[in-house]
Design a protein around this motif. Structure first.
Motif, mmCIF file in Angstrom:
data_model
loop_
_atom_site.group_PDB
_atom_site.id
_atom_site.type_symbol
_atom_site.label_atom_id
_atom_site.label_comp_id
_atom_site.label_asym_id
_atom_site.label_seq_id
_atom_site.Cartn_x
_atom_site.Cartn_y
_atom_site.Cartn_z
ATOM 1 N N GLY A 67 -0.293 -6.490 -5.927
ATOM 2 C CA GLY A 67 -0.763 -7.296 -4.795
ATOM 3 C C GLY A 67 0.318 -8.093 -4.092
ATOM 4 N N LYS A 68 1.580 -7.798 -4.378
ATOM 5 C CA LYS A 68 2.682 -8.599 -3.812
ATOM 6 C C LYS A 68 2.738 -8.462 -2.283
ATOM 7 C CE LYS A 68 5.773 -6.292 -6.254
ATOM 8 N NZ LYS A 68 4.959 -5.277 -6.952
ATOM 9 N N SER A 69 2.739 -7.204 -1.816
ATOM 10 C CA SER A 69 2.863 -7.009 -0.360
ATOM 11 C C SER A 69 1.634 -7.522 0.365
ATOM 12 C CB SER A 69 3.048 -5.528 -0.022
ATOM 13 O OG SER A 69 4.173 -5.055 -0.677
ATOM 14 N N VAL A 70 0.468 -7.278 -0.221
ATOM 15 C CA VAL A 70 -0.762 -7.733 0.442
ATOM 16 C C VAL A 70 -0.763 -9.267 0.514
ATOM 17 C CG1 VAL A 70 -3.280 -7.773 0.327
ATOM 18 C CG2 VAL A 70 -2.059 -5.672 -0.207
ATOM 19 N N SER A 105 3.947 -2.275 -9.591
ATOM 20 C CA SER A 105 3.459 -1.699 -8.346
ATOM 21 C C SER A 105 1.938 -1.834 -8.290
ATOM 22 C CB SER A 105 3.866 -0.220 -8.326
ATOM 23 O OG SER A 105 3.554 0.300 -7.094
ATOM 24 N N GLY A 106 1.445 -2.250 -7.150
ATOM 25 C CA GLY A 106 -0.008 -2.365 -6.979
ATOM 26 C C GLY A 106 -0.577 -3.699 -7.447
HETATM 27 N N1 LIG Z 1 -5.168 -0.858 3.413
HETATM 28 C C1 LIG Z 1 -5.569 -0.847 2.134
HETATM 29 N N2 LIG Z 1 -6.780 -0.376 1.801
HETATM 30 C C2 LIG Z 1 -7.214 -0.373 0.524
HETATM 31 N N3 LIG Z 1 -6.490 -0.817 -0.516
HETATM 32 C C3 LIG Z 1 -5.258 -1.306 -0.237
HETATM 33 C C4 LIG Z 1 -4.730 -1.343 1.084
HETATM 34 N N4 LIG Z 1 -3.480 -1.870 1.051
HETATM 35 C C5 LIG Z 1 -3.243 -2.156 -0.251
HETATM 36 N N5 LIG Z 1 -4.315 -1.825 -1.012
HETATM 37 C C6 LIG Z 1 -4.438 -1.981 -2.469
HETATM 38 O O1 LIG Z 1 -4.116 -3.314 -2.775
HETATM 39 C C7 LIG Z 1 -3.463 -3.375 -4.018
HETATM 40 C C8 LIG Z 1 -2.182 -4.178 -3.888
HETATM 41 O O2 LIG Z 1 -1.266 -3.455 -3.057
HETATM 42 P P1 LIG Z 1 0.185 -4.005 -2.728
HETATM 43 O O3 LIG Z 1 0.780 -3.068 -1.732
HETATM 44 O O4 LIG Z 1 0.135 -5.417 -2.352
HETATM 45 O O5 LIG Z 1 0.913 -3.855 -4.115
HETATM 46 P P2 LIG Z 1 2.432 -4.210 -4.440
HETATM 47 O O6 LIG Z 1 2.402 -5.095 -5.622
HETATM 48 O O7 LIG Z 1 3.112 -4.728 -3.224
HETATM 49 O O8 LIG Z 1 2.943 -2.775 -4.845
HETATM 50 P P3 LIG Z 1 4.368 -2.108 -4.532
HETATM 51 O O9 LIG Z 1 5.357 -2.807 -5.401
HETATM 52 O O10 LIG Z 1 4.154 -0.681 -4.925
HETATM 53 O O11 LIG Z 1 4.614 -2.285 -3.053
HETATM 54 C C9 LIG Z 1 -3.225 -1.936 -4.460
HETATM 55 O O12 LIG Z 1 -4.215 -1.596 -5.400
HETATM 56 C C10 LIG Z 1 -3.404 -1.153 -3.211
HETATM 57 O O13 LIG Z 1 -3.903 0.126 -3.503
#
Ligand SMILES: Nc1ncnc2c1ncn2[C@@H]1O[C@H](COP(=O)(O)OP(=O)(O)OP(=O)(O)O)[C@@H](O)[C@H]1O
Length: 651
Positions: A361-364, A358-359
């Motif tokens: 960066g996958k969704s971003v 988690s976190g």
């Molecule tokens: N709008 C935002 N403003 C600031 N930081 C953000 C924002 N959106 C995401 N982040 C940060 O970007 C990083 C990657 O987030 P992301 O949601 O892509 O993680 P992930 O791998 O998809 O996690 P998960 O499996 O929990 O969904 C995280 O540290 C998150 O806190």
């Protein structure tokens, strides 16, 4: 949510309402009494001429100042006029001014608030600055001055009180719009290529109705008090028309001898104001809307990080390509490097899985490819869809491909569907917008689409609202919407996380089948390695915003080289292990992306880290057989305890 039945049988899509919705319906007695009182007062005001009451203006219809008696249930005033009929007639003025002022405020403030909240930027700043200036006016003094100047009449009082309410309406509607504009169903509609005006009026505005209604009741109470105060001062409607405030004023002089002349209109006014407040409060609870947290995070000055130009590879272009993607969020704590130089390619008919904690960066990363990032994000690098460069496509350019060539299935189908629109309205929209179908054609096609994703009785489901369906059904609907325009690439961001375990497999099988039948490419975000093992062809492993390992899924998941991938696989629950077997966990926590560690970002948690890992960032290097890893001391063909086979048999 309830599990669906096994594939092939027909699950009943209708379920009981969610517990939260049920709880909301259980409105207490106070609310019911308040509604009853308001219905009574409004009904009496509307039918005053038909009620068997004496004329409100007939003097000496009874003994002046007499208490309750037959024929005069509330007694008479100082001129012998029937108090009940005067109160009923007075309700017309009080309620009339209340409704009129609310409508006037809403008609002007509503669209301005929607515009400011949706557009943000300069429009927001102009509207809100003007609004703040208006809010600074001492409202009651202003009302007194205007009414005294323009003359006391229902119309003038209504206009003044209505205009005074505009700034508060603008603030409220803007706040609610801002909060809804960030909701997933709006992103989902944008991912289907919906245009700005459609998003504002179809997706956001219907959701603003309930908070606006709740506020309208509260404003009614405030306006009634204001009108009563003006009437008390003789600045509202003039005699002989009765108003509640005016009646209280009239009775002041006889307070010691005939207190009921003041008490009767005061009690009615008190109860009515209380009832409006109570109904407003309960409606607000229904919306779950809170004023706190509605302010937008102001976009910070950007500490722009120069983008490294990444040339496109030679040869025929792949279907989807990301080159050197970098996404930063500028926050008060500093710059979050959410995606830091990610590249990948994907061909038709293949599934690329993105895995990581988690976190990571996958969704971003997915949102960066789709151009669905919040305003505060800064993206660099390039994105290509076949031979089209999407990097600088802008909102209009992206609308050409979103929903048509690239579509998305989101994690939680409840938040990805608009709760106040029927399934039919939502599924037919992309068909009408992108494929130019008539309402009837779109309805027919939507029925076929729902049937193709395994929804029984599709036409009944089209008439339902999302909350009437099970979680699995809702996800099938979002999949149907995503597939409606035959996309070339389907993005699925943890499409089964919010679902029941039994439904998860069905949804994954459905996605896989659709990919094969439509010859699409799929980008799958998942933290379930079993799902990845079963459904992905390629995998990229992300850690702290970077790709740390990449290659064919089978090979990476059975023979990880990067130490993080190895740890991730060790931490994955081995479902064939005996019960109570201790799960391996990755020691430590993922790093803070504002201040990532030096060298290899995984080194503080890596049991194999050496000095070089602390100081030098390992590049992603190819290691043959189409694989790459970023590790100074990689694992050498180590077989992890959780193999693809064990995961598959267990899962
Ligand atoms: N709008 C935002 N403003 C600031 N930081 C953000 C924002 N959106 C995401 N982040 C940060 O970007 C990083 C990657 O987030 P992301 O949601 O892509 O993680 P992930 O791998 O998809 O996690 P998960 O499996 O929990 O969904 C995280 O540290 C998150 O806190």
């Amino acid at each position: 949510m309830r599990p669906e039945t096994v594939p092939g049988t027909a699950p009943d899509p209708m379920t009981e309402a969610a517990p939260a919705a049920r709880r909301r319906r259980r409105l207490d007695w106070g609310f019911r009494l308040a509604v009853l009182w308001l219905v009574l007062v409004t009904g009496a005001a509307l039918t005053a001429d038909l009620l068997p009451l004496p004329d409100h203006d007939a003097t000496l219809s009874g003994e002046p100042g007499s208490g309750p008696a037959p024929g005069h249930p509330l007694g008479t005033d100082g001129l012998g006029r029937d108090l009940l009929s005067r109160i009923v007639d007075g309700a017309r003025v009080s309620l009339g001014v209340g409704v009129g002022a609310v409508l006037l405020g809403l008609l002007i403030g509503g669209p301005l608030g929607l515009l400011a909240g949706y557009r943000r930027g300069l429009v927001d700043r102009i509207v809100m600055t003007a609004n703040d200036v208006l809010l600074a006016f001492p409202a009651m003094v202003f009302a007194l001055a205007v009414v005294a100047f323009a003359g006391p009449s229902v119309r003038n009082v209504l206009i003044v009180l209505g205009l005074l309410g505009v700034p508060a309406w603008v603030r409220l509607i803007r706040g609610v719009t801002l909060s809804f504009a960030r909701r997933e169903f709006v992103t989902a509609a944008r991912a289907l290529g919906a245009r700005g005006r459609t998003l504002m009026w179809r997706e956001i505005a219907p959701n603003v109705v309930l908070p606006a209604l709740s506020y309208a009741f509260t404003v009614m109470a405030v306006v009634m008090i204001a009108e009563g105060s003006l009437a008390f001062l003789g600045l509202s409607v003039q005699p002989p028309t009765p108003t509640w405030g005016g009646m209280i004023n009239d009775g002041r002089s006889t307070m010691d001898t005939a207190a009921h002349i003041v008490l009767a209109p005061s009690a009615v006014m008190f109860l009515t104001v209380l009832a409006f407040n109570l109904v407003g409060d309960r409606l607000q609870e229904l919306t779950g809307y809170r004023e706190s947290g509605l302010e937008p995070a102001r976009a910070r000055r950007r500490a722009t990080v120069p983008a490294t130009p990444v040339p496109r590879r030679e040869g025929p272009p792949p279907l989807l390509e990301a080159a050197g993607l970098r996404t930063l969020f500028h926050t008060p704590r500093g710059t979050v490097r959410a995606v830091d130089g990610v590249s990948f390619t994907l061909e038709r008919g293949r599934t690329l899985a993105i895995v990581g904690e988690s976190g990571s960066g996958k969704s971003v990363l997915i949102r960066s490819v789709l151009g669905l990032l919040p305003d505060a994000a800064e993206r660099s690098g390039r994105v290509y869809l076949a031979d089209r460069d999407l990097t600088d496509a802008g909102a209009d350019g992206m609308r050409d491909v979103l929903g048509t060539r690239m579509a998305t299935v989101f994690q939680d189908p409840m938040t990805a569907l608009n709760p106040v629109r029927t399934v039919g309205a939502q599924v037919t929209e992309p068909l009408r917008v992108h494929r130019g179908m008539t309402r009837r054609q779109a309805r027919e096609t939507a029925g076929l689409l729902l049937a193709s994703v395994g929804i029984p009785e599709p036409h009944r489901v089209l008439r339902s609202y999302p909350h009437q369906l099970s979680g699995g059904m809702r996800q099938r609907i979002t999949i149907a919407m995503a597939l409606s325009c035959d996309p070339e690439v389907l993005f699925a961001d943890e499409p089964t996380t919010a679902l029941d375990v039994t439904v998860q497999k069905q949804i994954m099988r459905l996605l896989h089948r659709q990919r094969d039948e439509r010859d699409m490419a799929m980008v799958l975000v998942s933290h379930d390695l079993t799902v990845v093992a079963d459904h992905a062809d390629e995998v990229i492993v992300m850690y702290a915003g970077k790709v740390v390992e990449r290659g064919p899924a089978q090979s990476v998941l059975t023979r990880p080289r990067m130490r993080y991938t190895e740890a991730l696989l060790r931490a994955a629950p081995d479902l064939t292990a005996p019960a109570h077997t201790r799960l391996a966990v990755i020691d430590g926590r993922p790093p803070d992306l504002v201040r990532p560690p030096s060298g290899c970002r995984f080194h503080p948690r890596c049991p194999h880290a050496r000095e070089r890992c602390r100081t030098e960032d390992p590049p992603l290097v190819p290691d043959g057989a189409g694989r790459s890893h970023a590790c100074w001391y990689p694992a050498d063909d180590i077989k992890p305890p959780t193999t693809r086979e064990s995961m598959r048999h267990g899962g």
